[in-house]
Design a protein around this motif. Structure first.
Motif, PDB file in Angstrom:
ATOM      1  N   THR A  66      -2.608   0.436  -4.247  1.00  0.00           N
ATOM      2  CA  THR A  66      -2.413  -0.813  -3.504  1.00  0.00           C
ATOM      3  C   THR A  66      -2.270  -2.012  -4.427  1.00  0.00           C
ATOM      4  O   THR A  66      -3.051  -2.184  -5.365  1.00  0.00           O
ATOM      5  CB  THR A  66      -3.610  -1.084  -2.571  1.00  0.00           C
ATOM      6  OG1 THR A  66      -3.754  -0.020  -1.643  1.00  0.00           O
ATOM      7  CG2 THR A  66      -3.413  -2.368  -1.775  1.00  0.00           C
ATOM      8  N   ASN A 110       0.841  -1.200   0.000  1.00  0.00           N
ATOM      9  CA  ASN A 110       0.000   0.000   0.000  1.00  0.00           C
ATOM     10  C   ASN A 110       0.872   1.244   0.000  1.00  0.00           C
ATOM     11  O   ASN A 110       1.691   1.428   0.906  1.00  0.00           O
ATOM     12  CB  ASN A 110      -0.920   0.026   1.220  1.00  0.00           C
ATOM     13  CG  ASN A 110      -1.913   1.169   1.160  1.00  0.00           C
ATOM     14  OD1 ASN A 110      -2.900   1.122   0.436  1.00  0.00           O
ATOM     15  ND2 ASN A 110      -1.655   2.216   1.931  1.00  0.00           N
ATOM     16  N   ASN A 128      -1.037  -1.092   5.344  1.00  0.00           N
ATOM     17  CA  ASN A 128      -2.318  -1.795   5.185  1.00  0.00           C
ATOM     18  C   ASN A 128      -2.318  -3.207   5.742  1.00  0.00           C
ATOM     19  O   ASN A 128      -3.197  -4.003   5.411  1.00  0.00           O
ATOM     20  CB  ASN A 128      -2.776  -1.787   3.727  1.00  0.00           C
ATOM     21  CG  ASN A 128      -2.022  -2.764   2.844  1.00  0.00           C
ATOM     22  OD1 ASN A 128      -0.853  -3.064   3.084  1.00  0.00           O
ATOM     23  ND2 ASN A 128      -2.689  -3.258   1.811  1.00  0.00           N
ATOM     24  N   SER A 183      -6.222   2.480  -3.435  1.00  0.00           N
ATOM     25  CA  SER A 183      -6.105   2.050  -2.047  1.00  0.00           C
ATOM     26  C   SER A 183      -7.434   2.228  -1.327  1.00  0.00           C
ATOM     27  O   SER A 183      -8.144   3.211  -1.547  1.00  0.00           O
ATOM     28  CB  SER A 183      -5.039   2.888  -1.330  1.00  0.00           C
ATOM     29  OG  SER A 183      -5.040   2.626   0.059  1.00  0.00           O
TER      30      SER A 183
END
Length: 361
Positions: free
Chosen positions: A157, A150, A177, A296
């Motif tokens: 991501t 991420n 993340n 993301s």
């Protein structure tokens, strides 16, 4: 209107964890000292660190053939430890340059005498998309491939579904993340994450390392503090570990488990991100640079396209109780960090504010 923390790190913590920490800061009646004063050699801390490891193993389904280590120095130290420990055959590390921290990892490998090779990059396009491995990529030319799952600054991501496919060792920086969405640990040879974004307060970094890969290494001229094997042999207590940070991390892991684990976190995070992206996508005032599946769900990055206006709105947001909404200094704009502990109410309040700002400006 509530007050919410959108900081990218140190990030928001669950209220329940803050309350528990407050209670534990007081001296215990039977010992006359607080959690801040306990010895890392005490039975109490031994239970704390073992519990934290057990909870993390359970939440991420970490197999027994992986070591779980607690290290200081943040993700930045891992940029140096990884090549020192694992770039021992070709001396080369392949890096997918998907953002600021991946780029730093490549430079750090060079700084410790190895070769960080950027095999693909989206830097020239301001990291608006995720770079993919080139068709002629040969994993045997490198000791491992380094990715950042991420990109906290840029808002993109590598999800489990679009991880790069390599026949070699895959190493992941999951600092922002980890636990936000499920990943299959067995697809990686090593994973690391600084705690200060989704695991707890700053001070400890989690490293998850495949034991047989570590056992294969012939490491020379590397001091004990920079060797993963030292942390394996000494149960992460070769020197005094960050006692408080590990204790707090354990509380966050308990909270995640109580909420339903990583699968439920993923459901919650998808809903929060979808609501914010849906608003931004229909707006003709704000733009989101990252598109499609590269987006993301942890750090939502957007802008008005006007740097001065972005700055003004960020300042207005702070006055309104929506703190740390300004984007990273290298990209500007806005960044709403939707970590596990961020409630849906924060997203609703943010959208209301953004609508108002769009009307006024």
């Amino acid at each position: 209107m509530g007050t919410y923390n959108f900081s990218a790190g140190p990030g928001v913590l669950p209220n329940e964890v803050i309350t528990k920490i407050k209670n534990d800061l007081a001296a215990e009646e039977n010992s006359n000292y607080s959690i801040l004063e306990i010895s890392h050699r005490s039975p109490r801390f031994e239970n704390i660190i073992k519990h934290a490891e057990a909870q993390l193993r359970d939440l991420m389904a970490i197999p027994d053939d992986y070591a779980v280590l607690f290290i200081q120095g943040g993700g930045s130290l891992q940029f140096e430890m990884l090549p020192l420990n694992f770039a021992n055959q070709t001396g080369q590390v392949a890096v997918l340059d998907s953002g600021n921290f991946a780029n730093k990892a490549a430079k750090a490998a060079n700084a410790v005498g190895k070769k960080g090779v950027i095999v693909a990059s989206s830097r020239e396009e301001k990291y608006r998309y995720l770079p993919e491995l080139p068709h002629d990529f040969q994993s045997s030319d490198y000791d491992y491939l380094h990715i950042t799952t991420n990109n906290t600054i840029e808002g993109s991501t590598y999800h489990q579904s679009n991880l790069p496919k390599t026949n070699g060792h895959l190493v992941a920086d999951m600092s922002s993340n980890i636990l936000a969405e499920p990943y299959d640990v067995t697809k990686f040879s090593a994973i690391f994450a600084g705690a200060q974004k989704n695991l707890g307060p700053a001070g400890v970094t989690v490293a998850i390392v495949k034991k047989d890969w570590l056992a294969e290494q012939k490491i020379e001229n590397v001091g004990p503090m920079m060797r993963y094997q030292t942390y394996v042999d000494k149960d992460s207590m070769y020197n005094t570990p960050p006692v408080f940070s590990i204790y707090a991390l354990g509380l966050v892991l308990d909270w995640v488990k109580d909420q339903g684990g990583v699968d439920q976190m993923y459901v919650n995070n998808q809903k929060k991100a979808a609501k914010l992206y849906d608003y931004l996508d229909q707006s003709d005032f704000y733009q989101v640079p990252v598109q499609g599946t590269d987006r993301s769900i942890t750090n939502v990055v957007f802008t008005t396209g006007d740097a001065d206006l972005d700055k003004k709105i960020s300042q207005d947001a702070d006055v309104a109780g929506l703190h740390h909404l300004a984007g990273h200094r290298s990209v500007g704009g806005f960044r709403a960090s939707l970590y596990n502990a961020q409630p849906m109410a924060a997203v609703d309040t943010l959208i209301d504010f953004l609508k108002k700002a769009a009307k006024e400006n």
